[in-house]
Design an enzyme around this catalytic site. Structure first.
Site, short mmCIF file in Angstrom:
data_model
loop_
_atom_site.label_atom_id
_atom_site.label_comp_id
_atom_site.label_asym_id
_atom_site.label_seq_id
_atom_site.Cartn_x
_atom_site.Cartn_y
_atom_site.Cartn_z
CE1 TYR A 49 -2.79 -3.26 0.58
CE2 TYR A 49 -3.26 -2.56 2.80
CZ TYR A 49 -3.40 -3.47 1.78
OH TYR A 49 -4.17 -4.59 1.98
CG HIS A 108 -0.34 -8.92 0.94
ND1 HIS A 108 -0.08 -7.58 0.85
CD2 HIS A 108 -1.67 -9.04 0.75
CE1 HIS A 108 -1.20 -6.94 0.60
NE2 HIS A 108 -2.18 -7.79 0.54
#
Ligand code: NAP
Length: 279
Positions: A49, A108
């Protein structure tokens, strides 16, 4: 803020703030600061992000004791299991966040090669033993990825963060995680906006009317009422507050079942068996 207890005894706030596509720079800093002032105490970020630094800075500047805030981040690239590169990556998250320790570090995305997942997991275990990560877990792991991981893991994953919303209720995975005492965290509670259109929206809106609640609030409460951690993202004050207040909403079992009935078994995010986000 209400919490669930993870399989290692640590507590995780049931509700938090997602920060995917919350821009690095002013927006990420300001959004997190605004959320913390409202009472949010759980922030979900990821290397992917590109906003770890701003989030860390907002947490430090907030003046709220570190121990009262729960921060999750996620290792993105797998570097084909190269230990030195993986360590560099984990150390970079620690230095960007700059808040001492990380409450929860996740892989992730699963790698199609189980040995690579095992190597990364071993490293996460080392960082946990050193106290740099308080809990470790996975994200987007399907049952077969978990089964492989269990063969070499010394520490069980505390959580699995997966796509979960009224159009994808993850019936089998949810049951499996519960049986293995792994906490489910929902991502994408609004299914990339698909819950705000069509028949699903009409059904959710009707349920909301009986509680004087918005569709977003109904969805958040639906997840929380079933023991799932919910981390909706917003950069707008009113929505942040609406989402936050959904913690107080108790839905009837009948309404929870009605919402479960909207399941289409359809993914709106990447398929964990077919993605290249780890490259
Ligand atoms: P989401 O939370 O389902 O949806 C966010 C969208 O809904 C944004 O466009 C937001 O717009 C809007 N929204 C938020 N609150 C609203 C409300 N009360 N009413 C109407 N619209 C509202 O999607 P997401 O950000 O993809 O998922 C949530 C979090 O999960 C992420 O931020 C991230 O932390 C995590 N995540 C993890 C993974 C993973 O692979 N592990 C993948 C995706 C996401 P505004 O911001 O303009 O308000």
């Amino acid at each position: 803020m209400e919490t669930y207890t993870l399989n290692n005894g640590k507590k995780i706030p049931k509700f938090g703030l997602g920060t995917f596509r919350v821009e690095a720079g002013a927006s990420a800093y300001e959004t997190v600061m605004m959320a913390l002032k409202m009472g949010y105490r759980h922030i979900d970020t990821a290397q992917m992000y590109y906003n770890e630094s701003e989030i860390g800075r907002a947490i430090s500047d907030s003046g709220i004791p570190r121990s009262e805030i729960f921060v999750t981040t996620k290792i993105q690239k797998h570097h084909d299991g190269d230990i030195e590169k993986l360590k560099e990556s984990l150390d970079l998250s620690l230095s960007k966040l700059n808040i001492g320790y990380i409450d929860l570090m996740l892989i992730h995305w699963p790698n199609p090669q189980n040995e690579v997942n095992a190597t990364i997991w071993q490293l996460l275990e080392d960082y946990k033993r050193k106290g740099l990560f308080k809990s470790i877990g996975v994200s987007n792991f399907l049952i077969h990825h978990l089964e492989s991981l269990f063969k070499t893991a010394k520490i069980m994953p505390a959580v699995n963060q997966v796509e979960f919303h009224p159009l994808l209720t993850q019936v089998a995975l949810k049951k499996y995680l519960k049986a293995h005492d792994i906490q489910m965290i929902s991502y994408g509670p609004f299914a990339r906006g698909k819950v705000f259109e069509g028949k699903a929206f009409e059904a959710l809106e009707k349920i909301g009317q009986t509680y004087d609640a918005t569709v977003a609030q109904v969805i958040i409460a639906w997840g929380l009422n079933q023991g799932v951690v919910m981390i909706p993202k917003s950069v707008h004050e009113k929505r942040l507050l609406d989402n936050f207040n959904a913690q107080n909403l108790k839905l009837s079992n009948e309404d929870i079942e009605k919402i479960n009935g909207l399941n289409q078994g359809k993914k709106y995010y990447s398929d964990p068996d077919n993605n290249i986000n780890y490259l």
